[in-house]
Design a protein around this motif. Structure first.
Motif, PDB file in Angstrom:
ATOM      1  N   LYS A   1       0.914  -1.047   0.225  1.00 40.96           N
ATOM      2  CA  LYS A   1      -0.082   0.038  -0.003  1.00 40.96           C
ATOM      3  C   LYS A   1       0.859   1.209  -0.050  1.00 40.96           C
ATOM      4  CE  LYS A   1      -3.498   2.620   2.501  1.00 40.96           C
ATOM      5  NZ  LYS A   1      -4.131   2.569   4.029  1.00 40.96           N
TER       6      LYS A   1
ATOM      7  N   LEU B   1      -4.954  -0.777   6.361  1.00 45.15           N
ATOM      8  CA  LEU B   1      -5.428  -1.131   5.014  1.00 45.15           C
ATOM      9  C   LEU B   1      -6.807  -0.745   5.001  1.00 45.15           C
ATOM     10  CD1 LEU B   1      -4.119  -4.877   5.350  1.00 45.15           C
ATOM     11  CD2 LEU B   1      -3.033  -2.969   3.912  1.00 45.15           C
TER      12      LEU B   1
ATOM     13  N   ARG C   1      -2.396  -2.059  -4.191  1.00 42.24           N
ATOM     14  CA  ARG C   1      -3.495  -2.780  -3.558  1.00 42.24           C
ATOM     15  C   ARG C   1      -3.332  -4.216  -3.363  1.00 42.24           C
ATOM     16  NH1 ARG C   1      -8.366  -5.467  -3.579  1.00 42.24           N
ATOM     17  NH2 ARG C   1      -9.902  -5.092  -2.063  1.00 42.24           N
TER      18      ARG C   1
ATOM     19  N   SER D   1      -9.734  -5.107   2.346  1.00 41.45           N
ATOM     20  CA  SER D   1      -8.634  -5.561   1.760  1.00 41.45           C
ATOM     21  C   SER D   1      -8.271  -7.043   2.466  1.00 41.45           C
ATOM     22  CB  SER D   1      -7.294  -4.689   2.420  1.00 41.45           C
ATOM     23  OG  SER D   1      -7.302  -3.361   1.666  1.00 41.45           O
TER      24      SER D   1
END
Length: 429
Positions: A41, A128, A46, A132
């Motif tokens: 990240k 996150l 991603r 995620s």
């Protein structure tokens, strides 16, 4: 530190036969998996993390992080959330209960911090996006689709029927890694030892100093404990050739029976205050160093990190730290590839980035596994000459040398994606 991770991140239920496409898929939401997702990240990628459990796993209770691990957490941008919660231990004491001799063990100048594993996981998970992590996701199969040249696509099939294609697949799924098995890595080796781990809770507070306490005698049992805070301690018992698998009450009872006659009352009191929900028993496994040095740690755009790559015995307390190092190094190489390709994930170049990651980590991982194993053998060997060296020289001389192999290390920084500047740093011994 409060976390509503499990409240906000609900299991994503997909319809059967659904096919998804992701840039990066990480298998396992343990320390290595979450840290790698955070590193990616930071470099603008991603990653979807697949976790077979229903939530963040707390197995393992606590872990010790040495200075090398905190440098990795600095690079990941999360150390500031953890440092205020835990006081460092600057030294420890090893007591030979047979002779009464006490040896002092000095740790690096910065000290070592022992922290709740769950708190570390939550600190990483908070970095996150809410979608995620996909919980309750069990792998059924892995495929590699060649796309010409060095390019390939990884395909994972889940037990619920979902198929996920990704440009990169990273196995962070622990000692029994499905991804490591798919790569063909060597099977694990049983060290001949096992460990019971748990938390002890003193509601009114305990009076122990922030020091590591270890005990040894002529037997093959090695107990110890270290405070986490004013009310909780992390305790353990490492045994040779023992199987204490069973219910928590049974494990606690067996530990007390083994230690009552030989070890001091202060350790027994810690065990009696055990939080039974935290107790675990597990054999201590490792991957042979030559299995790491000569093993196939990657194939195209598929690789492994953390315990999936280098499971090791806990005798130097660096399994978690090595996982954090993996995350930063992998994030650095992938980030540099993205910068060099104008912000794009180029499959062919990504294979080179992963190969560079493996080259950087292979020998470091092998050294840590070897040093941890040797440390354990010296502390718990049953040969007379091992006991002689342990009592006379190991903690005074060899332990500090082995520990330096682990802690005097900087895994580097992550590249600055916003400014488009690659980071060419590598490990610094």
């Amino acid at each position: 530190m409060k976390s509503n991770t499990q409240c906000n991140w609900q299991h994503i239920e997909e319809e059967e036969e659904m096919e998804l496409m992701e840039d990066v898929v990480i298998v396992g939401a343990g320390i290595a998996g979450l840290a790698t997702a955070v590193a990616l990240k930071r470099v603008g990628v991603r990653a979807l993390v697949l976790e077979k459990s229903k939530g963040l796993r707390s197995t393992g209770t606590a872990l010790t992080l040495t200075p090398n691990a905190w440098l990795a957490l600095d690079a990941l941008g999360v150390s500031h959330k953890l440092i205020p919660l835990y006081t460092p231990s600057i030294k420890g004491y090893v007591t030979n209960v047979s002779t009464g001799e006490v040896q002092e063990v000095l740790y690096p100048r910065q000290g070592i911090r022992t922290l709740h594993r769950k708190v570390l996981l939550e600190a990483l998970a908070e970095e996150l996006a809410a979608d995620s992590i996909r919980f309750s996701s069990r792998l059924a199969a892995i495929q590699s689709l060649e796309q010409g040249g060095d390019a390939s696509m990884a395909v994972v099939h889940l037990e619920d029927g979902t198929t996920i294609k990704s440009k990169v697949l990273i196995g962070c799924d622990g000692v029994h890694s499905v991804v490591a098995r798919w790569l063909g890595l060597a099977e694990l080796v049983h060290s001949g030892r096992s460990a019971v781990r748990g938390l002890a809770v003193f509601p009114q507070g305990h009076e122990f100093k922030q020091e590591v306490r270890l005990f040894m005698d002529e037997s093959t049992n090695r107990p110890g404990f270290v405070p986490l805070n004013d009310r909780e301690l992390y305790w353990f018992l490492v045994s040779q050739g023992e199987n204490m698998e069973g219910e928590a009450e049974q494990i606690q009872r067996e530990v007390l029976e083994k230690c009552t006659e030989k070890f001091p009352s202060e350790y027994l009191d810690v065990v009696r205050h055990a939080d039974l929900s935290s107790l675990s028993w597990a054999p201590l496994m490792f991957r042979s160093p030559w299995g790491i040095i000569f093993g196939k740690l990657s194939k195209g755009n598929v690789t492994v990190a953390g315990d999936a790559m280098h499971p090791m015995t806990p005798d130097l307390g660096n399994g978690g730290g090595a996982s954090l190092e993996d995350a930063v190094v992998l994030g650095r190489h992938i980030g540099n590839s993205i910068i060099n390709n104008g912000g794009l994930i180029v499959p062919g170049d990504m294979a080179k980035a992963i190969d560079d990651y493996v080259k950087e980590r292979r020998w470091r991982a092998a050294v840590l596994v070897t040093a941890s194993y040797l440390s354990g053998r010296m502390q718990q060997g049953d040969k007379w000459w091992i006991k002689f060296l342990r009592d006379r020289a190991f903690y005074k001389y060899f332990f500090s040398w082995l520990a330096r192999l682990a802690v005097v290390y900087d895994c580097g920084k992550l590249p600055n994606i916003s400014s488009g500047e690659p980071d060419h740093s590598s490990k610094k011994d």
